[in-house]
Scaffold this active site. Sequence first.
Site, PDB file in Angstrom:
ATOM      1  N   CYS B  86      37.715  28.666  40.428  1.00 20.80           N
ATOM      2  CA  CYS B  86      38.269  27.828  39.363  1.00 20.80           C
ATOM      3  C   CYS B  86      39.063  26.670  39.970  1.00 20.80           C
ATOM      4  O   CYS B  86      38.468  25.781  40.573  1.00 20.80           O
ATOM      5  CB  CYS B  86      39.088  28.711  38.429  1.00 20.80           C
ATOM      6  SG  CYS B  86      39.284  28.043  36.774  1.00 20.80           S
ATOM      7  N   HIS B 203      35.569  33.793  37.234  1.00 22.97           N
ATOM      8  CA  HIS B 203      36.546  34.540  38.005  1.00 22.97           C
ATOM      9  C   HIS B 203      36.036  35.932  38.359  1.00 22.97           C
ATOM     10  O   HIS B 203      36.216  36.881  37.590  1.00 22.97           O
ATOM     11  CB  HIS B 203      37.824  34.723  37.175  1.00 22.97           C
ATOM     12  CG  HIS B 203      38.622  33.486  36.937  1.00 22.97           C
ATOM     13  ND1 HIS B 203      39.803  33.230  37.598  1.00 22.97           N
ATOM     14  CD2 HIS B 203      38.424  32.442  36.114  1.00 22.97           C
ATOM     15  CE1 HIS B 203      40.295  32.071  37.184  1.00 22.97           C
ATOM     16  NE2 HIS B 203      39.482  31.569  36.283  1.00 22.97           N
ATOM     17  N   GLU B 205      37.355  37.921  40.423  1.00 23.04           N
ATOM     18  CA  GLU B 205      38.512  38.803  40.637  1.00 23.04           C
ATOM     19  C   GLU B 205      39.060  39.345  39.317  1.00 23.04           C
ATOM     20  O   GLU B 205      39.888  40.256  39.318  1.00 23.04           O
ATOM     21  CB  GLU B 205      39.609  38.049  41.412  1.00 23.04           C
ATOM     22  CG  GLU B 205      40.484  37.114  40.606  1.00 23.04           C
ATOM     23  CD  GLU B 205      39.823  35.803  40.182  1.00 23.04           C
ATOM     24  OE1 GLU B 205      38.585  35.662  40.361  1.00 23.04           O
ATOM     25  OE2 GLU B 205      40.529  34.932  39.646  1.00 23.04           O
TER      26      GLU B 205
END
Lengths: 83, 238, 736
Positions: B86, B203, B205
Amino acid sequence: MKAQVLITPKKGIADPQGTAVEQALHALGFADVRAVRVGKVIDLELPEGDREAALAALTHMSEQLLANTNIEQYTCMILDEDA
Amino acid sequence: MKFAVAVFPGSNCDVDAYRALHDVLGQKVEYLWHRETDLSGFDGVILPGGFSYGDYLRPGAIARFSPLMTSVMRFARDGGIVIGVCNGFQLLTEAGLLPGAFLRNRDLMFVCDTVSVRVENTDTVFTHRCQAGQVLRLPIAHGDGNYTVDPATLAGMEQRGQVILRYCSPDGTVDEAHNPNGSVANIAGIINEQGNVAGMMPHPERAVENLLGGTDGLFILQSMVHELERRQHETCRC
Amino acid sequence: MKLAGAERAERVCLTGAEYARILELIGREPVDLELDLFGVMWSEHCSYKTSRPLLRLFPTTGPAVLQGPGENAGIVDIGDGLAVVMKVESHNHPSAVEPYQGAATGSGGIIRDIFTMGARPVAMLDSLRFGDLREVRQRSLFRGVVKGIGDYDNCMGIPTVAGEVAFDDSYAGNCLVNAMCVGIIRHGDIKRGVAAGAGNPVILVGATTGRDGMGGASFASVDLTAASQERKSAVQVGDPFLEKLLLEACLELFETDAVVGIQDLGAAGLTSASCETAARGGVGIDLDVALVPRREEGMVPAEVMISESQERMLVIARQGHEGEVRRIFDKWGLNAAVIGRVTDDGMLTIRNEGTIVGQVPAKALAEQAPPRYPEAVRPAWQDDLVSLDVTRLSQQDDWTETLMALLGTPTIASKEWVYHQYDSVVRTNTVIGPGSDAAVLRVDGTGHGIALTIDGPGRMCLLDPAMGAAMAVAEAARNLVCSGAKPLALTDCLNFGNPEKPEVFWQFSQAVKGMSDACQKLGIPVISGNVSFYNETSASAIVPTPVVGMVGVVEDLVHICRQGFCEPDSIVVLLGENTDELGGSEYVRLATGRTAGRVPLLDLERERKVQELCLTGICRGLIRSAHDVSDGGLAVTLAECCVSGQMGAHLSLPVGIRPDALLFGEAPSRIIVTVGAGDLAALMDTAVEMGVPLTVLGTTGGTLLDINVSDKSLVHVPIVDLAAVWHGSLSQVMNV
């Protein structure tokens, strides 16, 4: 001395903000408006001195930080006293 | 393996990245403040999501000049593994470590959602544990995710397999309807020519625990960890 | 030019009686600067002079309450040595003027109220109200407010996890923007807004001070400089990046033992922060405005004291620790200026370049605004409101169209247009985000969670302010229970019109009484809150709107529920009882154009038991999904369960109630749950034990929503059609 850098999207780069603004202007009755591009103005002050040197510094600032030359073009100006 | 998570003024998803790598994947992880420069001993660097410098001027434009980024650029040129998520992806393009640049989302609104992305190239550090054409469900949260690059560069990138993730429908069809931000060729994630630096807007994660909605992010993070372990193992055998 | 007392009072919007009280308290005439300070501190907004006496009715204590109202935020224990810090606040008037910045600075203010207590903020919620979205201005306000909240909260890295939006003509001239922030803290880390220890340095940290927010301020001095007049800014501008830095710097500071007390600068800026911390500590503060870092030139002392520039905190540090404070703020690139010292004389002493320019007792400013006791008179038109002739409501054979119309109204339709603009996932602890009855967050390092919701009473408060306010409390608690949480504590935002009007004050006092009653009976203390008066234009006042934010504890994150049907062939069960009450419903509004009728009865004992049954069922793993009945009534609830779960249901409702009341009445204390066939008996037994009515309605599955009574079909519609309307309505309206 007062200086200014104008930053606008490069030709050919899509400008969603510009498109939205153009549509809004049309909706307000300004039907003949075309090619709206939205950019930024950066005002700054430099110590009094050589204009050429100042413009060179502004160009350097623009290349390095103020504009992303992949997608933006810039114009540097020294403003006259009464600007 | 040991990972550095960069922290710039305004970074937010440093916490998300730390938790995924440390708590879920059991890796050694350290936060590195933007003024630090020592990357010795680290196997990989994460440039996390967030709003470094408030996204002022352009996302990533100011963070790009931090002392840490100078080290990251050297680390990357020496073949070190770097992943930018991002704001991290935006930062990598500003730093010239990845091609292209970012515009405001096509619909001019921030979008937070879970989207489908198709894996386009499984022969990379970051995707080798995926199947060809696999569809991953990953969260996105961005206002300036509209990736753009000039046609000539794009052609070269496609030819070299640098596009690794593309926005798609849940069944893997790449079309405009499933492009959340207007990015060119539905690009969601890319790698550099060398193959050691990746940038992606989704994302991974944030998709590592079932409790929080899904674990497809593990395919990417585990690819990265396992590749690093494999390389270390090979180096030790010499 | 010297003015007489009454004229001086008027300049700062105080009454003659208030001015006389100042003379009594300080023993002399106040100088202009001092009068300015009283003017802001004794304003309604800062002093709560009109609401304070009534707010004492709220129950504010309990075994879990660590901090009730009176500090910057409330604190409640959640176990494991941890506590939740919580508060809701309004920013209505600034948002009506400048929606983007008004909403952004509203977020900024409430976030500071949380981290000033020592807690890292972990969630945001918002309650928003606007007029009719068919009007361009309302869409523009809505768009601007949502973007303002999104940009600020997203940049701060705090997930916005829940909220509500409602629409009514009465909000057209006065939108409501209520922002709630929640933080988590270890008990030992709690900080308070208290100054103590004579000689301790008082340090102003964060942004520079300008003329923000002073366009509306009235100054005592007739001699304001020309620069001041020209550059007063009505609009406060938020800088979320700076606040993010401020947050991290403060949290780092809290790890040292340098901090004695800390307070954020909100309404009335430096004045309120200094006099309130001094008053709480029973001490004084002596400060010099010349030491305040500024971004404007030529500011006079009154401007410096009253400025509402954002992103600033006042730190009372231990002597000798100034260097430590400066080091931390330097790291984050923020100002940290020692502007004064704590004294033991109880006075707020203001200097300019060393010379004293004002000196008044801190407590007089902070605590001694004379309370007001306005008249409360039930409006003459209240009975007319309540009258509703249900025989005039046209009856249908097929109620599908009515259901679709309700699902498409902005108040009921899905709010995804709003919450897709908010990052609801950052910090990776969001277990249930926007789109269900309540949000659920994991509490780091434990297996527990917290559930959060914010709810207002719809139009019920207009028809019966006491009952409507009680219903808001009940609904918030019910929403938490539906997620699997036990309600713990409440923060309230009371939005009303002009309290100097007896009808409005009657609405306010009734609402406070109703809420207090509900809080007592449900065992949920009020730990913080906010009052916003004067939400009216010359045309009309807003519908009385008490908004309730609530937190609950989830014992085990394995036992939580979402609102959508989740498994086919589940048994759909109604907990609670349907009634023949249509008053105040969205359906009546749609059918008649009016908010009308008698408010459905809320039996708090029944409510408590229904909630207990639901929570027990969830915690025992019997209940698979839960969604409470509210706006739009039972049919809307069932439709939402189907659409959220992407599955149909075949249902048979009990006879005996006219069909429209059955489908669309908004009686409280009802929850739709699903259970597996094998678990139904256990749930029914528990219901009998608890004395809660329970009715089996049917089963989930298929692609249709089928609602029947006896053999008569009332609603028969494909889920995809319901979904198209519910998901798409708000985007459609906003993309015009």
